[in-house]
Design an enzyme around this catalytic site. Sequence first.
Site, PDB file in Angstrom:
ATOM      1  N   SER A   1      43.287  35.611  46.300  1.00 21.70           N
ATOM      2  CA  SER A   1      43.827  34.916  45.125  1.00 21.70           C
ATOM      3  C   SER A   1      44.363  33.529  45.490  1.00 21.70           C
ATOM      4  CB  SER A   1      44.930  35.760  44.507  1.00 21.70           C
ATOM      5  OG  SER A   1      45.953  35.951  45.467  1.00 21.70           O
TER       6      SER A   1
ATOM      7  N   PHE B   1      40.080  42.874  47.749  1.00 23.75           N
ATOM      8  CA  PHE B   1      39.653  44.230  47.368  1.00 23.75           C
ATOM      9  C   PHE B   1      38.287  44.260  46.701  1.00 23.75           C
ATOM     10  CE2 PHE B   1      41.230  42.923  43.189  1.00 23.75           C
ATOM     11  CZ  PHE B   1      40.290  43.498  42.347  1.00 23.75           C
TER      12      PHE B   1
ATOM     13  N   GLU C   1      43.170  32.897  35.692  1.00 25.47           N
ATOM     14  CA  GLU C   1      42.077  33.799  36.071  1.00 25.47           C
ATOM     15  C   GLU C   1      42.480  35.192  35.596  1.00 25.47           C
ATOM     16  OE1 GLU C   1      41.659  34.867  40.266  1.00 25.47           O
ATOM     17  OE2 GLU C   1      39.482  34.863  40.044  1.00 25.47           O
TER      18      GLU C   1
ATOM     19  N   LYS D   1      41.313  42.038  59.000  1.00 28.25           N
ATOM     20  CA  LYS D   1      42.401  42.701  58.255  1.00 28.25           C
ATOM     21  C   LYS D   1      41.872  42.902  56.836  1.00 28.25           C
ATOM     22  CE  LYS D   1      45.302  42.421  55.581  1.00 28.25           C
ATOM     23  NZ  LYS D   1      45.244  43.166  54.303  1.00 28.25           N
TER      24      LYS D   1
ATOM     25  N   CYS E   1      34.691  37.049  41.778  1.00 35.43           N
ATOM     26  CA  CYS E   1      35.151  35.657  41.811  1.00 35.43           C
ATOM     27  C   CYS E   1      34.125  34.734  41.163  1.00 35.43           C
ATOM     28  CB  CYS E   1      35.397  35.211  43.231  1.00 35.43           C
ATOM     29  SG  CYS E   1      33.891  35.163  44.194  1.00 35.43           S
TER      30      CYS E   1
ATOM     31  N   GLU F   1      44.292  46.163  51.891  1.00 34.66           N
ATOM     32  CA  GLU F   1      44.953  47.470  51.996  1.00 34.66           C
ATOM     33  C   GLU F   1      44.592  48.369  50.819  1.00 34.66           C
ATOM     34  OE1 GLU F   1      46.107  44.565  51.330  1.00 34.66           O
ATOM     35  OE2 GLU F   1      48.027  44.561  50.278  1.00 34.66           O
TER      36      GLU F   1
HETATM   37  P1  NAD Z   1      44.902  38.939  47.224  1.00 32.83           P
HETATM   38  O1  NAD Z   1      45.137  37.497  47.438  1.00 32.83           O
HETATM   39  O2  NAD Z   1      45.961  39.733  46.548  1.00 32.83           O
HETATM   40  O3  NAD Z   1      44.654  39.676  48.643  1.00 32.83           O
HETATM   41  C1  NAD Z   1      43.705  39.207  49.572  1.00 32.83           C
HETATM   42  C2  NAD Z   1      44.170  39.541  50.987  1.00 32.83           C
HETATM   43  O4  NAD Z   1      45.399  38.863  51.251  1.00 32.83           O
HETATM   44  C3  NAD Z   1      44.440  41.015  51.219  1.00 32.83           C
HETATM   45  O5  NAD Z   1      43.934  41.371  52.489  1.00 32.83           O
HETATM   46  C4  NAD Z   1      45.961  41.128  51.182  1.00 32.83           C
HETATM   47  O6  NAD Z   1      46.470  42.120  52.037  1.00 32.83           O
HETATM   48  C5  NAD Z   1      46.421  39.769  51.657  1.00 32.83           C
HETATM   49  N1  NAD Z   1      47.663  39.346  51.014  1.00 32.83           N
HETATM   50  C6  NAD Z   1      48.094  39.664  49.750  1.00 32.83           C
HETATM   51  N2  NAD Z   1      49.260  39.040  49.489  1.00 32.83           N
HETATM   52  C7  NAD Z   1      49.563  38.313  50.588  1.00 32.83           C
HETATM   53  C8  NAD Z   1      50.645  37.433  50.898  1.00 32.83           C
HETATM   54  N3  NAD Z   1      51.624  37.195  50.037  1.00 32.83           N
HETATM   55  N4  NAD Z   1      50.638  36.841  52.115  1.00 32.83           N
HETATM   56  C9  NAD Z   1      49.655  37.066  52.996  1.00 32.83           C
HETATM   57  N5  NAD Z   1      48.605  37.891  52.747  1.00 32.83           N
HETATM   58  C10 NAD Z   1      48.557  38.505  51.558  1.00 32.83           C
HETATM   59  O7  NAD Z   1      43.499  39.064  46.473  1.00 32.83           O
HETATM   60  P2  NAD Z   1      42.823  40.359  45.840  1.00 32.83           P
HETATM   61  O8  NAD Z   1      43.576  40.753  44.614  1.00 32.83           O
HETATM   62  O9  NAD Z   1      42.572  41.370  46.876  1.00 32.83           O
HETATM   63  O10 NAD Z   1      41.390  39.760  45.414  1.00 32.83           O
HETATM   64  C11 NAD Z   1      41.138  39.172  44.177  1.00 32.83           C
HETATM   65  C12 NAD Z   1      41.181  37.673  44.260  1.00 32.83           C
HETATM   66  O11 NAD Z   1      40.261  37.213  45.236  1.00 32.83           O
HETATM   67  C13 NAD Z   1      40.768  36.989  42.969  1.00 32.83           C
HETATM   68  O12 NAD Z   1      41.624  35.912  42.716  1.00 32.83           O
HETATM   69  C14 NAD Z   1      39.358  36.508  43.249  1.00 32.83           C
HETATM   70  O13 NAD Z   1      38.935  35.396  42.491  1.00 32.83           O
HETATM   71  C15 NAD Z   1      39.472  36.155  44.687  1.00 32.83           C
HETATM   72  N6  NAD Z   1      38.159  36.125  45.312  1.00 32.83           N
HETATM   73  C16 NAD Z   1      37.633  34.910  45.624  1.00 32.83           C
HETATM   74  C17 NAD Z   1      36.372  34.834  46.187  1.00 32.83           C
HETATM   75  C18 NAD Z   1      35.767  33.502  46.533  1.00 32.83           C
HETATM   76  O14 NAD Z   1      34.782  33.488  47.240  1.00 32.83           O
HETATM   77  N7  NAD Z   1      36.315  32.393  46.084  1.00 32.83           N
HETATM   78  C19 NAD Z   1      35.638  36.008  46.435  1.00 32.83           C
HETATM   79  C20 NAD Z   1      36.220  37.238  46.107  1.00 32.83           C
HETATM   80  C21 NAD Z   1      37.487  37.290  45.549  1.00 32.83           C
END
Ligand code: NAD
Length: 502
Positions: free
Chosen positions: A232, A155, A387, A179, A287, A182
Site C-alpha cells: 500500500s 497479500f 484506492e 518476508k 493493483c 502475514e
Molecule cells: P500492505 O502495505 O498492508 O502490506 C504489504 C507488506 O508490508 C506486508 O508484507 C506487510 O507485512 C508489510 N507491512 C504492513 N504494514 C507495514 C508497516 N507499517 N511497516 C512496515 N511494513 C508493513 O499491503 P497489502 O494490503 O498486503 O496489499 C495491498 C496493497 O498492495 C494495495 O494498495 C495494492 O494496490 C498494492 N499492490 C501494489 C502492486 C503494484 O505493483 N503497484 C501490486 C500488488 C499490490
Amino acid sequence: MSDANFISPVPLYVSGEFIHSSSTHWIEVTNPATNSVIANVPCATEREIDAAIASAAETFETWREVAVPERARLMLSYQQLLKEYHDELAAILSSETGKNFADAKGDVWRGIEVVEQAANIASLMMGETVENVAADIDSYSLIQPLGVCCGITPFNFPAMIPLWMFPMAIAAGNTFVLKPSEQVPLTAMRLAELFELAGAPKGVLQIVHGGKKQVDYLLAHPDIRTISFVGSVPVARHIYQTGTHHLKRVQAFAGAKNHMVVMPDANMGQVVNHLVGSSVGAAGQRCMAISVAVLVGNANEIIPDLKVAMKKVKPGPSNNSEAAYGPLISRAAKQRVLQLIEQGKQQGAVCEVDGSNCTVAGYPDGNWLGPTLFSGVTTDMAIYQQEIFGPVLVCIAVDSLDEAITLINTNPYGNGTSIFTACGAAARKFQHRIQVGQVGVNVPIPVPLPFFSFTGWRGSFYGDLHAYGKQAVRFYTETKTVTARWFDEDIPDGPNMTINLR
Ligand code: NAD
C-alpha cells in the site's frame, strides 16, 4: 488441499531448514471465505532474522561463484516443477486468499512466466565491450551480483509477487530473504519447498515472517543490499524513505487508481465485459484493477448495460466454478470498503448497483461483497480519491479525450490505464500523453510480460528500476567497468601525468 492441513505453526525457512520459531507473538491466518483459522504465523525474533541474513550472506560467497548456466538451469528445473505442482499451489493460494481456482492458477502462472525469464539470465547479464578505447587498450563491463537482497510482499498475489523477486535476484547470483504477507504466508512456503526440490542450494533463499517490526528490522540491517517492496501507499513511502535512509537500493511498488477511458466509437459489448471483469475480478483486489470508468460523451449511455452485467456477477467460494470472484481478504478490509460505499452515497454519487448486503449460501461468515457500481462520481468524492481495493467501479462522465487525459494525469497514481476506442489517432494521442506507466489499448489490465518490466509511475512507484525484465537485472546487480592493456612493446617513456589514456 483442505484447511485441516494448515492448522499448524508456519515455519521459518532459515539456512535451508524449515524451523519452528521461538517467537511469543503469532498471527492467525484465516480462510477469508469462512474466517476459520487455517494456520498461525510467527513474528520472527531479531535473532532468527539475524540468522537468516547471516546464512544468506555466507551462502552468497559460494553462490556468486556458481557458473551462470548452472544458475539458469536451476530456474529451468524450478519452472518445470511449478508447472507440475500448479494445481496444488493454486489450491493453497485459494485457501488463504479466497481467490477462485482459475484466478489462483493465473496468479501462479504469471509467476512461472518470470521464472522462465530468469532462466535467460546469461543473456540478460551480458556486459558491453569497446575495443581500442586508446592504443592497445580495451574497455568492457562486468555485471556482478550485489549480495543479500530482500523482498517484502503483499497479500493479493501470494505466488506472482514473490516470484517477481527472488528468481531474478538469485539467478543474477544474489541470495534472498523474503518476508511474505502475514495474511498469506502458506503459498510462499510451498514455493520455497519446490525451489529446494528443484535443486536450490540451502541458504540461497530464506523466509522470515512478521509485520511492521520485522520489516523495520530488515530495513535497517547492514548486511541487506536491496529492498523490493510491493504493497500500500503509506507503507511503500515508509519503506522507500527508511530503506534509502539506510543507504539501500529500494524499489517500492504502491497502490493505484486505474482509469479506463471509453470513447464513443468503442465496441460497447467489449467495453461492458471488460469493465466488469477488470473491476470486480479478484474482488477488485488487484493493483491493476480498473476502478474508474471515464466515459467520454455518448459513452455515458452504457450505464444501464453495465448495471445489468454487474448484477449478473456473483462472488462465491473458490471451489464453486460458477463464482466470479472470492471474498475480501479480511473482515477489516470488508469494513473499510463498506465505509467507502456509504461515503459515496452520502457524498451524492448514484449507487446503481449496491453490493453491501451480500450473502453466499453455506458461507455465512465470509467477507463477501457484491459488485458495486457508482455513476455521477466527481473528483472530490472519497470513492474517487482513495484506492478502494474492493469490487467497486466508479463512473465519471467527461466531454472529450483531452478532458479524460487531464483527469488521469491529475490523479496522483500512475500504475495502469487503458483506452477503448476504434480510432488509432485517439489511441496514439492517449498513449503518448498519458502520465501512467502501463497503458492498454483495448486491453483493460495491461500487465507487461516478464521480458518487459512492471513499470508503474508517479504515486504508484518509488524508485528507479522496476520489477522483472532487464530493469530487475540492473536492480539486482552492479556494473563494473574494466579498462585493460597487455604490454607487448614498451609504452612511451616516462610517467603519464594526465588523466588521458595513452
Ligand atoms: P500492505 O502495505 O498492508 O502490506 C504489504 C507488506 O508490508 C506486508 O508484507 C506487510 O507485512 C508489510 N507491512 C504492513 N504494514 C507495514 C508497516 N507499517 N511497516 C512496515 N511494513 C508493513 O499491503 P497489502 O494490503 O498486503 O496489499 C495491498 C496493497 O498492495 C494495495 O494498495 C495494492 O494496490 C498494492 N499492490 C501494489 C502492486 C503494484 O505493483 N503497484 C501490486 C500488488 C499490490
